[in-house]
Design an enzyme around this catalytic site. Structure first.
Site, PDB file in Angstrom:
ATOM      1  N   HIS A  13       4.129  -1.163   2.355  1.00 50.16           N
ATOM      2  CA  HIS A  13       3.503  -2.039   3.374  1.00 50.16           C
ATOM      3  C   HIS A  13       4.448  -2.132   4.579  1.00 50.16           C
ATOM      4  CE1 HIS A  13       0.983  -5.818   4.351  1.00 50.16           C
ATOM      5  NE2 HIS A  13       1.724  -5.538   5.427  1.00 50.16           N
ATOM      6  N   HIS A  15       4.767  -2.115   9.124  1.00 55.13           N
ATOM      7  CA  HIS A  15       4.216  -2.097  10.492  1.00 55.13           C
ATOM      8  C   HIS A  15       5.155  -1.288  11.381  1.00 55.13           C
ATOM      9  CE1 HIS A  15       1.235  -5.251   9.611  1.00 55.13           C
ATOM     10  NE2 HIS A  15       2.160  -5.663   8.757  1.00 55.13           N
ATOM     11  N   LYS A  99      -7.406  -1.627   4.885  1.00 55.69           N
ATOM     12  CA  LYS A  99      -6.810  -2.957   4.942  1.00 55.69           C
ATOM     13  C   LYS A  99      -7.846  -3.991   5.327  1.00 55.69           C
ATOM     14  CE  LYS A  99      -3.468  -6.037   5.103  1.00 55.69           C
ATOM     15  NZ  LYS A  99      -2.217  -6.103   5.850  1.00 55.69           N
ATOM     16  N   HIS A 136      -5.155  -8.655   2.719  1.00 60.50           N
ATOM     17  CA  HIS A 136      -4.404  -9.811   3.236  1.00 60.50           C
ATOM     18  C   HIS A 136      -5.132 -11.020   2.652  1.00 60.50           C
ATOM     19  CE1 HIS A 136      -1.884 -11.933   6.349  1.00 60.50           C
ATOM     20  NE2 HIS A 136      -2.672 -12.890   5.877  1.00 60.50           N
ATOM     21  N   HIS A 174       1.719  -8.664   0.086  1.00 58.08           N
ATOM     22  CA  HIS A 174       2.735  -9.698   0.345  1.00 58.08           C
ATOM     23  C   HIS A 174       2.398 -11.033  -0.313  1.00 58.08           C
ATOM     24  CE1 HIS A 174      -0.225 -10.408   3.470  1.00 58.08           C
ATOM     25  NE2 HIS A 174       0.255  -9.498   4.275  1.00 58.08           N
ATOM     26  N   ASP A 247       6.581  -5.287   4.509  1.00 59.96           N
ATOM     27  CA  ASP A 247       5.876  -5.972   5.598  1.00 59.96           C
ATOM     28  C   ASP A 247       6.787  -6.111   6.817  1.00 59.96           C
ATOM     29  OD1 ASP A 247       3.701  -7.052   6.858  1.00 59.96           O
ATOM     30  OD2 ASP A 247       3.954  -9.056   6.032  1.00 59.96           O
ATOM     31  N   HIS A 251       8.894  -7.753  16.190  1.00 59.24           N
ATOM     32  CA  HIS A 251       8.441  -8.487  17.383  1.00 59.24           C
ATOM     33  C   HIS A 251       9.674  -8.676  18.256  1.00 59.24           C
ATOM     34  CE1 HIS A 251       4.405  -9.749  16.008  1.00 59.24           C
ATOM     35  NE2 HIS A 251       4.939  -9.845  14.804  1.00 59.24           N
ATOM     36  N   ALA A 263       4.178 -14.146  14.369  1.00 61.20           N
ATOM     37  CA  ALA A 263       4.495 -14.082  12.940  1.00 61.20           C
ATOM     38  C   ALA A 263       4.981 -12.689  12.576  1.00 61.20           C
ATOM     39  CB  ALA A 263       3.257 -14.421  12.121  1.00 61.20           C
TER      40      ALA A 263
END
Ligand code: DOR
Ligand code: ZN
Length: 344
Positions: A13, A15, A99, A136, A174, A247, A251, A263
């Site tokens: 998982h 990003h 997802k 999710h 998660h 996860d 940012h 988040a």
């Protein structure tokens, strides 16, 4: 034990974002992982096989020379996803899951699903072709307290979906609660869960006592320590249903240190090492390989990686900042000392 040799782990998982961010995120993933499940909440979201393929090509341009790390692509489910798109995704050989984001639950989830009850035909197609559903698992109803979103999702939705689609493989992504751990344990072999380093290392006191720590704000939000302990127990148990999914969600610093911060925690500067701390602390280093390198591959039905990685017990300090897309971000556990270090 001062040296740990593991089958090369995978991250189930992740990003990576897009554009300039890939110059940071792709080499960081390739540093120690063999494969990474790449979340599709980019802008615009990767909702079709064609978009997933284009994104795959953009990602691979940033893979370091000599690396054979592979991005495993994911389709973003919307209210308009068709069963035909699912079949094409399976046939592509490039897409490893779809997802489910509840619309509005988290970063770039505005195009997510607004009504789970309308997903029957899509879930049936996924069950039929053997496509993993990455969930999710939170409700977004305004009257539900943010700390209860996961538990209520299990009660209201996840149990029913698992019952109605018994052959659908679901990764409860998660997980953050004791209820999540219990649900996964009590379910069939078709239900598994990823666990992040932040949910193993921290609880909501770490985020809120003595001042707000925006770099620990992620979704699902950190819960109380009882839940953290349940997650640690599940991860270090070696049980096949629990596996590594960072996860890691970059940012820029200024988008988190602001009145309405984003988040997500970035952990790919030290992902494997952060998990190693948890297993070491629990006296369970002998079960680390199952969690990091085997259970996820078994669930997704792919071979283990053929090479190995080495971690050494050697204290080192994590950076305070990491360069990111022309600016910087503050990584998970910034400035802290870790005992385990990835060597090669
Ligand atoms: O904290 C999170 N950040 N949770 C998610 O579900 C998405 C992620 C992101 O993309 O930033
Ligand atoms: Zn995520």
């Amino acid at each position: 034990m001062d040296e740990l040799i593991l089958i090369q782990p995978d991250d189930w998982h992740l990003h990576l974002r897009d554009g300039d961010a890939l110059a940071t995120t792709v080499p960081a993933a390739a540093r120690c992982f063999g494969r990474s499940i790449v979340m599709p909440n980019v802008v615009p979201p990767a909702t079709t096989v064609e978009q997933a393929r284009d994104y795959y090509e953009r990602i691979l341009k940033h893979r370091p020379a000599g690396s054979d790390w592979l991005p495993l692509m994911v389709l973003y489910l919307t209210d308009n996803t068709s069963p035909e798109e699912i079949r094409q995704a399976k046939a592509s050989g490039l897409v490893f899951g779809c997802k489910y984001y509840p619309a509005g639950a988290t970063t770039n989830s505005d195009s997510g699903v607004t009504d789970l009850s309308r997903m029957d035909a899509v879930f049936a197609a996924m069950e039929e072709v053997g496509m993993v559903l990455q969930m999710h698992g939170e409700v977004t109803d305004e009257d539900i307290d943010i700390f209860d979103r996961e538990a209520v999702f299990i009660e209201r939705h996840l149990g029913h979906i698992a019952e109605r689609f018994p052959n659908l493989k679901i990764v409860f992504e998660h997980i953050t609660t004791e209820q999540g751990v219990n649900f996964v344990r009590a379910s069939s072999q078709n239900i598994a869960a990823t666990i992040t380093p932040q949910h193993l290392l921290y609880n909501r006191n770490d985020m809120l006592v003595g001042g707000i720590r925006p770099h620990l704000f992620c979704l699902p939000i950190l819960k109380r320590s009882r839940h953290q302990q349940a997650l640690i127990d599940a991860a270090v148990s070696g049980e096949q249903k629990f596996f590594l999914g960072t996860d890691s969600a970059p940012h820029a610093q200024d988008t988190k240190e602001t009145a309405c911060g984003c988040a997500g925690c970035y952990s790919h500067h030290a992902a494997l090492e952060l998990y190693a701390e948890v297993f070491d602390e629990a006296g369970a280093l002998d079960r680390f390989e199952a969690f990091a390198s085997k259970n996820g591959a078994d669930f997704y039905g792919v071979e283990y990686n053929t090479n190995t990685v080495t971690l050494r017990r050697e204290p080192w300090s994590l950076p305070d900042q990491v360069a990111f897309a022309g600016t910087q971000m503050v990584p998970l556990a910034a400035g802290e000392v870790l005992n385990w270090r990835f060597i090669a």
